[in-house]
Design a protein around this motif. Structure first.
Motif, mmCIF file in Angstrom:
data_model
loop_
_atom_site.group_PDB
_atom_site.id
_atom_site.type_symbol
_atom_site.label_atom_id
_atom_site.label_comp_id
_atom_site.label_asym_id
_atom_site.label_seq_id
_atom_site.Cartn_x
_atom_site.Cartn_y
_atom_site.Cartn_z
ATOM 1 N N TYR A 29 18.752 -16.896 17.325
ATOM 2 C CA TYR A 29 17.501 -16.141 17.478
ATOM 3 C C TYR A 29 17.629 -14.798 16.763
ATOM 4 N N ALA A 76 7.183 -14.197 14.867
ATOM 5 C CA ALA A 76 8.187 -15.215 15.217
ATOM 6 C C ALA A 76 8.196 -16.335 14.179
ATOM 7 N N ALA A 128 11.512 -16.603 11.673
ATOM 8 C CA ALA A 128 12.358 -17.785 11.908
ATOM 9 C C ALA A 128 12.405 -18.708 10.697
ATOM 10 N N GLY A 167 14.018 -19.042 16.619
ATOM 11 C CA GLY A 167 12.923 -18.284 17.213
ATOM 12 C C GLY A 167 13.223 -16.797 17.254
ATOM 13 N N LEU A 168 12.419 -16.098 18.039
ATOM 14 C CA LEU A 168 12.474 -14.638 18.128
ATOM 15 C C LEU A 168 12.671 -14.241 19.587
ATOM 16 N N PHE A 174 10.219 -16.319 21.912
ATOM 17 C CA PHE A 174 9.198 -17.057 21.157
ATOM 18 C C PHE A 174 9.895 -18.148 20.347
ATOM 19 N N LYS A 226 10.129 -21.200 17.389
ATOM 20 C CA LYS A 226 9.925 -21.184 15.942
ATOM 21 C C LYS A 226 8.448 -21.330 15.546
ATOM 22 N N GLY A 230 5.975 -20.093 17.166
ATOM 23 C CA GLY A 230 5.210 -18.952 17.675
ATOM 24 C C GLY A 230 4.815 -19.068 19.137
ATOM 25 N N GLU A 233 5.308 -19.105 23.165
ATOM 26 C CA GLU A 233 6.232 -18.329 24.007
ATOM 27 C C GLU A 233 6.820 -19.202 25.094
#
Ligand SMILES: N[C@@H](CCC[C@H](N)C(=O)O)C(=O)O
Length: 287
Positions: free
Chosen positions: A15, A34, A38, A48-49, A65, A67, A69, A71
Motif C-alpha cells: 500500500y 487511490a 496504485a 491500494g492507498l 482504499f 486499487k 478506489g 473503501e
C-alpha cells in the motif's frame, strides 16, 4: 499536487501510505487518488492507498482504499504497517497502542525499537459470524459454515466470516489447483454478498498450518490478506480442522502470518511489515 508518501507492505500486500498527521487531502480526491497512485504505469503501483490520520477515539487512525478506489473497513496487513510507521515516526508513545479503523478500534503491540520495528501483533477483536452482519443474504441470525455454494457450474462449499470486512472461505485439497483466477472475480461480486466479498481458497496442511490464496474485493489477486488469514483460521476452527487457543501458521503467497483465535473470542494476528520507499507523488487530479 506533490503528495509525500511511504510505500510499505505486509508479506507483499503493498500500500501507499499518506501521513495525514502532516497534511490533509480533500475527501473527494481520495478515491481517484487511490486509483492513480496504485496504478503501476501512471502512479507508483500497489494494492491500494492507506491514510494514517489523527484520531479522537484511538492513538492513531487508519483508512484503506482498494486499487479500484472503493473503501474497505479493515486491513490486517495495513494495520501492521501503520503500527510500524506510527512507532518508528514517534506518532505514538508506547509499544502498545490503539488504532481506529472503520470497523472499530484494534490494539497493536510492537516488537523492536524506534529505529526498526521487527514484528507487530494485533488484537483484531472478535470475528462477526451472523449472516446479516457479514453481510450475506439468507436467514439473518444463522452462521455460514460449510454451506453449498454453486457458482458457474462449480459446486463449492463456503464458510463466511467478517473481520470487519467480509470473507468467503473455500477449503480445497490442493492450493495449486484452486480456481482463484477463474472464480475469484465472479464470487467477489456475487449478489449473495450485497457488499461484495474477499475470496479465499485454503488448503489445510494440519491443525497448525494452512496454505492460503486470495482474490481481494476491489484489488484482485494479492500476495496476502491479513483479515483474510484471520477469517481463514476462524473458518478452519468452525469446520473442526483446527483448535481455538492455538497459534496457526498461515502460508500466504508472500510469506507467513501467525493467527490465534483465543478462547476469549479475540483473534490475534502476528507478523512483520516492511518499508520499501518514500518520496513525493506528482499528481494532476484531472489527468
Ligand atoms: N489486504 C487487506 C484487506 C484490504 C481490504 C479488502 N480488499 C476489502 O475490501 O475488504 C488485509 O490485509 O486485510
Amino acid at each position: 499536487m506533490n503528495i509525500p508518501f511511504t510505500k510499505m507492505h505486509g508479506l507483499g500486500n503493498s500500500y501507499i501510505f499518506l501521513d495525514l498527521f502532516k497534511y490533509q487531502i480533500e475527501e473527494e480526491l481520495l478515491a481517484p487518488l487511490a486509483i492513480d497512485i496504485a496504478n503501476k504505469d501512471i502512479g507508483i503501483g500497489s494494492d491500494g492507498l492507506i491514510l494514517i490520520h489523527p484520531s479522537i477515539q484511538a492513538d492513531v487512525g487508519m483508512r484503506i482504499f482498494n486499487k479500484d478506489g472503493s473503501e474497505g473497513k479493515n486491513c490486517g496487513n495495513g494495520l501492521r504497517c501503520v503500527a510500524k510507521y506510527a512507532y518508528e515516526n514517534n506518532l505514538v508513545e508506547s509499544k502498545t497502542f490503539s488504532i481506529e479503523t472503520k470497523a472499530g478500534n484494534v490494539t497493536a503491540e510492537i516488537r523492536g525499537d524506534r529505529a526498526f520495528v521487527e514484528e507487530v501483533t494485533v488484537d483484531m477483536g472478535e470475528p462477526i459470524l451472523k449472516r446479516n452482519l457479514i453481510p450475506m443474504e439468507g436467514n439473518a441470525d444463522e452462521q455460514v459454515i460449510a454451506e453449498s455454494f454453486e457458482i458457474s457450474h462449480h459446486p463449492l462449499v463456503v464458510t463466511a466470516v467478517s473481520m470487519g470486512n467480509p470473507h468467503a472461505i473455500f477449503f480445497v485439497e490442493d492450493i495449486a489447483e484452486a480456481p482463484l483466477t477463474e472464480l475469484g472475480p465472479i464470487i467477489t461480486v456475487d449478489q449473495r454478498f450485497p457488499e461484495g466479498v474477499n475470496v479465499e481458497f485454503v488448503e489445510i496442511v494440519s491443525d497448525k498450518e494452512m496454505h492460503f490464496r486470495v482474490w481481494e474485493r476491489g484489488s484482485g489477486i494479492t500476495q496476502g490478506c491479513g483479515t483474510g488469514a484471520c477469517a481463514a483460521v476462524v473458518a478452519s476452527i468452525l469446520n473442526g480442522f483446527a483448535n481455538k487457543g492455538e497459534e496457526i501458521c498461515v502460508h500466504l503467497s508472500g510469506g507467513d502470518l501467525f493467527i490465534t483465535w483465543a478462547n476469549d473470542g479475540h483473534v490475534w494476528m502476528r507478523g512483520n511489515a516492511s518499508t520499501t520507499v518514500s518520496g513525493e507523488f506528482y499528481w494532476n487530479p484531472k489527468s
